[in-house]
Design a protein around this motif. Structure first.
Motif, PDB file in Angstrom:
ATOM      1  N   GLY A 186       0.811  -1.157   0.094  1.00  0.00           N
ATOM      2  CA  GLY A 186      -0.051  -0.164   0.067  1.00  0.00           C
ATOM      3  C   GLY A 186       1.112   1.249   0.049  1.00  0.00           C
ATOM      4  N   ASP A 214       0.902  -1.402  -4.842  1.00  0.00           N
ATOM      5  CA  ASP A 214      -0.284  -0.517  -4.639  1.00  0.00           C
ATOM      6  C   ASP A 214      -1.371  -1.085  -5.527  1.00  0.00           C
ATOM      7  N   ILE A 242      -2.581  -6.589  -2.515  1.00  0.00           N
ATOM      8  CA  ILE A 242      -1.746  -7.349  -1.341  1.00  0.00           C
ATOM      9  C   ILE A 242      -2.170  -8.591  -1.137  1.00  0.00           C
ATOM     10  N   LEU A 257       2.126   1.760   5.510  1.00  0.00           N
ATOM     11  CA  LEU A 257       1.877   2.829   6.279  1.00  0.00           C
ATOM     12  C   LEU A 257       0.522   3.332   5.796  1.00  0.00           C
TER      13      LEU A 257
HETATM   14  C1  LIG Z   1      -3.810   6.129   2.991  1.00  0.00           C
HETATM   15  S1  LIG Z   1      -2.811   5.302   1.590  1.00  0.00           S
HETATM   16  C2  LIG Z   1      -1.171   5.563   2.201  1.00  0.00           C
HETATM   17  C3  LIG Z   1      -0.212   5.512   1.083  1.00  0.00           C
HETATM   18  C4  LIG Z   1       1.496   5.464   1.519  1.00  0.00           C
HETATM   19  N1  LIG Z   1       1.848   4.025   2.194  1.00  0.00           N
HETATM   20  C5  LIG Z   1       1.931   6.710   2.407  1.00  0.00           C
HETATM   21  O1  LIG Z   1       1.794   6.528   3.695  1.00  0.00           O
HETATM   22  O2  LIG Z   1       1.799   7.725   1.747  1.00  0.00           O
HETATM   23  C6  LIG Z   1      -2.921   3.618   1.375  1.00  0.00           C
HETATM   24  C7  LIG Z   1      -2.743   3.144   0.205  1.00  0.00           C
HETATM   25  O3  LIG Z   1      -3.160   1.321   0.499  1.00  0.00           O
HETATM   26  C8  LIG Z   1      -3.482   1.383  -0.974  1.00  0.00           C
HETATM   27  N2  LIG Z   1      -4.268   0.098  -0.576  1.00  0.00           N
HETATM   28  C9  LIG Z   1      -5.472  -0.233   0.238  1.00  0.00           C
HETATM   29  N3  LIG Z   1      -5.763  -1.438   0.105  1.00  0.00           N
HETATM   30  C10 LIG Z   1      -4.687  -2.103  -0.681  1.00  0.00           C
HETATM   31  C11 LIG Z   1      -4.508  -3.617  -1.137  1.00  0.00           C
HETATM   32  N4  LIG Z   1      -5.502  -4.263  -0.782  1.00  0.00           N
HETATM   33  N5  LIG Z   1      -3.721  -3.762  -1.998  1.00  0.00           N
HETATM   34  C12 LIG Z   1      -2.601  -2.901  -2.335  1.00  0.00           C
HETATM   35  N6  LIG Z   1      -2.714  -1.531  -1.960  1.00  0.00           N
HETATM   36  C13 LIG Z   1      -3.852  -1.291  -1.126  1.00  0.00           C
HETATM   37  C14 LIG Z   1      -4.388   2.468  -1.402  1.00  0.00           C
HETATM   38  O4  LIG Z   1      -4.574   2.202  -2.632  1.00  0.00           O
HETATM   39  C15 LIG Z   1      -3.454   3.614  -0.893  1.00  0.00           C
HETATM   40  O5  LIG Z   1      -2.712   4.055  -2.072  1.00  0.00           O
END
Ligand SMILES: C[S@@+](CC[C@H](N)C(=O)[O-])C[C@H]1O[C@@H](n2cnc3c(N)ncnc32)[C@H](O)[C@@H]1O
Length: 389
Positions: A186, A214, A242, A257
């Motif tokens: 993510g 992501d 994921i 994060l």
């Molecule tokens: C709030 S953002 C945080 C992004 C980054 N880690 C940061 O802190 O700047 C959460 C991220 O998790 C990704 N995400 C949520 N569920 C996911 C999944 N099942 N598989 C991959 N990515 C996922 C979303 O697309 C999003 O970009």
């Protein structure tokens, strides 16, 4: 005051964590290469240590001693040196010893500093310098092209620095004899993925390979382009979920994060299955337990939506940490960054120990779960690793 009395009374204050700083000088032997030693308390992996800074003719050396093991170091210091200045929280002491250990002892009330800030002591400066241009921070829009942190990105800069401090603490747990495999689940805009790469690869020169994953295709494409432009050859970005990511068999560090809701649990489960040595995870929007909570004994709290939401989030993270403890990690919940910076500020930090849980630990976990009517997603994911019903 007698020598032994002085020795015991100063040591007692040090052991009761009253020390702010001390300087020990005047070596008894001319041949002693150490001219002076400075002492201060520091925190390493949440444990109180005394740091000794040895001043030689031209160099400084450091040694960190756990408080439980400090007594014998203290004996040795007094065997070798004759002058001691100590600042404790309540008093300042000056001691001069004669060759035959006659004690001259002066004390006065300490009116200046009243609190020892270990975290501040530990790292006064940001690991990324505020005034140095970093290509990845410029590309991510945190710094201007001259290397000045943009006003509206200052919180992000602080967050990145804090995260790097945690990464720095993990160094001791990472394998030294192979490429360190790191996954950021993510990763989104990947500020931290880039920061991690910059710190471990460029500043520390470690052999690492990092993947950010992501769901968002455009964001991942942009990150890939930045990595390519900066020649970050061992950093890749992949579009994917994921839950479907099964390309690995062994990973050394898993980072998440603010991966939404159970995405954090999926990542934690993957990390355990891959036998990761280090897990760093700052969860976000924990809805799962909020839906399940049924604890009449807590109704006075839970009838308030706001409290229920916060309670669910805290209980979820506690359950996550405990599950990690039960499957062979030493897991802690620590403050990621001050609450003014972001309310999503709890970091689950877990290091693999391979330890087995005690019967009481398992029972405690089950009782907690039962009290809340919790059916944790993570427990289900890690069924085969947990020896519980
Ligand atoms: C709030 S953002 C945080 C992004 C980054 N880690 C940061 O802190 O700047 C959460 C991220 O998790 C990704 N995400 C949520 N569920 C996911 C999944 N099942 N598989 C991959 N990515 C996922 C979303 O697309 C999003 O970009």
């Amino acid at each position: 005051m007698e020598f032994n009395e002085m020795k015991d009374s100063v040591l007692k204050q040090i052991l009761s964590k009253q020390l702010i700083q001390a300087t020990i000088s005047q070596p008894r032997a001319k041949s002693n290469e150490i001219k002076r030693i400075k002492l201060k308390p520091i925190e390493i992996k949440n444990m109180y240590h005394i740091q000794l800074e040895y001043q030689y003719e031209r160099i400084l050396k450091h040694e960190n001693i756990r408080i439980e093991e400090f007594s014998s170091a203290w004996e040795k210091l007094l065997d070798d040196f004759r002058q001691i200045h100590v600042d404790f929280i309540e008093e300042k002491i000056q001691i001069q010893l004669s060759k035959k250990n006659k004690v001259m002892y002066k004390t006065e009330k300490n009116t200046s500093l009243k609190q020892v800030d270990l975290s501040h002591n530990r790292k006064k400066n940001y690991l990324l310098d505020e005034h140095t241009p970093y290509p990845f921070l410029i590309r991510l829009g945190v710094q201007t092209s001259e290397g000045k942190v943009k006003k509206q990105k200052y919180d992000k800069f602080k967050q990145i620095n804090r995260f790097i401090e945690f990464i720095d603490d993990t160094l001791a747990y990472l394998p030294k004899d192979k490429t360190v495999r790191i996954l950021d689940f993510g990763s989104g805009k990947s500020y931290l993925t880039f920061a991690l790469y910059h710190y471990l690869k460029i500043e520390k020169g470690l052999d690492i390979r990092v993947t950010g994953l992501d769901l968002k295709k455009e964001v991942i494409e942009e990150c890939s382009q930045i990595a390519k432009d900066l020649d970050y050859d061992d950093l890749e970005f992949l579009v994917g979920d994921i839950n479907d990511y099964n390309d690995e068999t062994a990973v050394d560090m898993v980072v998440t994060l603010h991966a939404c809701d159970v995405a954090t649990d999926m990542a934690l489960a993957r990390a355990v299955k891959w036998n990761a040595s280090v897990i760093l995870s700052v969860p976000c929007c924990q809805h799962e337990l909020n839906r399940q909570l049924d604890a009449p004994g807590l109704n006075i709290m839970l009838k308030h939506g706001l409290i229920k939401e916060r309670f669910s989030a805290l209980a979820t993270d506690s359950i996550r940490a405990e599950i990690l403890n039960l499957v062979g990690y030493e897991a802690q919940l620590v403050e990621f960054i001050d609450i003014e910076n972001t309310p999503k500020n709890i970091l689950i930090r877990a290091y693999k120990t391979g330890g087995k849980p005690t019967h009481e630990q398992i029972e405690g976990y089950e009782q907690f779960k039962e009290m809340l009517n919790a059916q944790p997603f993570l427990e289900n994911e890690l069924k085969e690793y947990l020896n519980i019903d």
